[in-house]
Motif scaffolding. Structure first.
Motif: not given
Ligand code: MSP
Length: 658
Positions: A273-274, A27, A12, A241, A23, A300-301
């Motif tokens: 969540e996405i 990914t 993402p 996005a 976290g 993924h989780g």
């Molecule tokens: N900008 C959007 C994604 C757009 S993709 C076209 C977004 N950004 S985010 O920064 O909030 O999150 C990005 C990713 O980080 C997500 O996939 C989210 O699940 C992951 N994570 C953020 N915190 C996390 C954890 N603690 N554990 C695992 N993944 C987590 O959503």
């Protein structure tokens, strides 16, 4: 020669709203491991990551730092790239949604969808929190207020702030039109959404109840991509996005050769969540654009903490830099990929982390290497003889385990089951450790059984060679050291054949064995990690504490322009029970409009007419509920009672305080 097979993988794009935690790193490390694995298998691989730079939150962050959004995101993008470098992330491109090529392509996409009728102009209705400056759907609210008939008339945002119903013009994407085609597509491509449980969730929770059309623009946000045919609107979140996955390859630009080569993506890795946006909105957008759909979306989780989600304010966030600096990069990458089966949630605890490093890395792997290299030096003067074909029963079994490990590892890696793949490798490591106990090389040495001893040493070295290759997509540094300690050269492709006996040996080990993972003192390190987590927690300060904390200079004060203004009119803002809208005269012949959240302190606002008040007039204008506020009225607050700073008539309109 036929073209190499391609592999396109994405993460993402992260919101650059703060420091990334382990976290977020999760990914990206997973995507990187996969990209490295595929490259090693000979795929022509493209690995994309980046950041998602537009929107209100980012605008606010920039404002809080007193800089322009572009300057803010430039800084953040640099810091993310620095982190990825530290984590050895081998991305091929880092896309930023403020990249001019992306902006131009999104505008083209939007206009195309508008022209063909998939996007239409309507009215957005939603719940808005002035304090959070954020929109919520009813289901996102932490609390709702209902009237006697059960209609929702208000509520609270997750932050606890009141929300109110707002209506504003917005463009919408006709999602429902494509719902049947989407479900059909899921059926025909059973591995489109992984893990499979997430597909059911999408169908039951979102598609079956009926897909709502998606609001895709805002008129109340400035920092975004303007709609070319109606620039009052900026493209809101998802069209901007999600398009990154194709604009990064040049879709919509003059040079779309990468797009032709790599699209459709082999896999989008996303957090759970996405998943919805990637498995519903994104495929529908692509269908509307007449483009092929990605082959797979893996949701993924989360990496959780004992007390739930990681957050800076809770003081439970773990940052990758701290772990890497103290324990090395491979300890972090290994932990992330091993501890949590990809697809499930997992809990990070300092205790588990230290245990993993000690048991798996220092004991199992580190000791195997250390003992092997020491014995090769001690018993054979550093020589590793060629692999022999005829093995005894233990050797046969070791070879068999190696063969099974490679097959199992590949099967699991192909399915993105990193944890299980590593599990398989550790079976081989355990088997090799057991092999030492079974063959007791020290006895063979004592008894002068040179041939047998030599065979054992070669078998151990060969097992370790394979282990180094197998872990190398996930651990990027130790395999190189392992090779070096075994007298091998990581850059020599002949030595990297993934097969027991795939390399002939006859090599002299010249390095002294050095532990690749020092054993950690459990309690010391657990304490250390906990302290670091607490340190990262921001101390709560009230605004007045912040103000009192340090002296400011007269230059700081001079930056704030405070002027006397006379109230020409005042009225409540529709849809808000907090805001009043003032028109003021600052002596320059122009009316200035300022909004202030003081309605409840002035039930009869007309008493304020003609009063002279103080206002900061050089703040950046900002929109509140669609109305521009060109400054801030000064007021005092004590025990929750707020009063405007009213000055006497002897102050001239426009007079400046100083
Ligand atoms: N900008 C959007 C994604 C757009 S993709 C076209 C977004 N950004 S985010 O920064 O909030 O999150 C990005 C990713 O980080 C997500 O996939 C989210 O699940 C992951 N994570 C953020 N915190 C996390 C954890 N603690 N554990 C695992 N993944 C987590 O959503």
């Amino acid at each position: 020669m036929a073209d190499k097979k391609t592999f396109y993988i994405t993460t993402p794009i992260y919101y650059p709203s703060g420091k990334l935690t382990i976290g977020n790193a999760y990914t990206t490390v997973a995507a990187d491991s996969m990209a490295r694995y595929k490259r090693a298998q000979g795929y022509d691989t493209f690995f994309l990551t980046g950041d998602d730079e537009h929107g209100l939150k980012i605008e606010q962050k920039a404002e809080a730092q007193g800089i322009k959004p572009q300057e803010y995101v430039d800084k953040m993008a640099d810091s993310y790239k620095k982190l990825w470098k530290m984590l050895d992330i081998s991305y091929d491109k880092f896309i930023r949604t403020s990249d001019p090529e992306h902006v131009a392509a999104v505008q083209k996409i939007f206009e195309k969808l508008l022209k063909q009728g998939d996007i239409y102009l309507g009215e957005y209705t939603g719940w808005y929190s002035v304090e959070d400056e954020e929109y919520f759907t009813e289901s996102q609210l932490a609390e709702v207020y209902k009237d006697d008939d059960g209609n929702v008339i208000g509520g609270k945002a997750p932050s606890g702030h009141e929300v109110r119903l707002v209506k504003e013009p917005s463009y919408f994407f006709k999602m429902s039109k494509y719902a049947d085609r989407l479900v059909e597509y899921y059926k025909e491509h059973p591995d489109f959404i992984l893990p499979h449980s997430r597909e059911k969730e999408m169908i039951n929770n979102f598609i079956k109840p009926g897909l709502e059309d998606l609001s895709v623009t805002r008129t109340t946000v400035d920092w975004g991509i303007p709609v070319p045919s109606d620039p009052k609107h900026v493209v809101y979140v998802w069209i901007d996005a999600l398009s990154n996955y194709i604009t990064a390859l040049g879709y919509g630009s003059d040079d779309d050769s990468l797009f032709k080569k790599y699209w459709p993506a082999d896999v989008h890795l996303v957090g759970k969540e996405i998943v919805r946006f990637h498995t519903i909105y994104w495929p529908i957008m692509l269908m509307a654009l007449g483009l092929p759909l990605p082959k797979q979306i893996f949701g993924h989780g989360w990496v959780l903490m004992k007390d739930g989600k990681m957050s800076k304010s809770k003081g439970n966030a773990v940052y990758p830099e701290m772990i890497v600096e103290r324990y090395g990069l491979d300890a972090l990458r290994y932990y992330l990929m091993r501890e949590i089966p990809f697809g499930s949630d997992g809990i990070f605890t300092p205790e588990d982390f230290v245990e993993r490093v000690n048991f798996d890395l220092a004991n199992d792997l580190g000791n195997l290497l250390n003992r092997t290299v020491s014995m090769i030096n001690q018993y054979q003067d550093g020589m590793v003889a060629p692999v022999v074909k005829d093995q005894d029963e233990f050797g046969e079994d070791l070879m068999k385990t190696a063969k099974e490990t490679i097959a199992e590892y590949e099967k699991q890696m192909d399915a993105l089951h990193f944890s299980q793949a590593l599990d398989a490798v550790w079976k081989l490591i355990s088997r090799a450790n057991k092999y030492i106990d079974e063959t007791t090389p020290w006895t063979l040495n004592k008894e002068g059984k040179k041939e047998e001893l030599s065979r054992v040493m070669t078998n151990l070295a060969e097992s370790l060679r394979l282990v180094a290759i197998l872990i190398s997509p996930i651990m990027t540094q130790n395999p190189v050291q392992m090779f070096k300690q075994l007298g091998l050269d990581w850059n020599n492709a002949d030595q990297k054949k993934l097969e027991f006996g795939g390399f002939g040996w006859n090599v002299k080990v010249t390095e002294k064995p050095t532990p690749i993972f020092p054993r950690l003192k459990n309690d010391v390190e657990v304490k250390y990690i906990k302290e670091q987590m607490k340190k990262a927690k921001p101390k709560k300060q009230t605004r007045s504490e912040q103000k009192q904390e340090k002296h400011i200079t007269i230059d700081d004060f001079d930056k704030v322009k405070i002027q006397v203004g006379q109230i020409l009119s005042v009225e409540p803002v529709k849809g808000s029970n907090k805001l009043l809208m003032f028109k003021l005269d600052f002596g320059d012949g122009q009316e200035r409009q300022i909004l202030s959240g003081i309605r409840k302190f002035y039930p009869d606002a007309s008493e304020l007419l003609d009063k002279k008040v103080l206002a900061v007039t050089n703040l950046k204008p900002r929109k509140m509920l669609g109305h521009e506020s060109q400054g801030m009225l000064l007021s005092s607050e004590k025990n929750g009672e707020v009063k405007l700073a009213i000055v006497s008539d002897e102050h001239a309109n426009g007079a400046q305080l100083g």
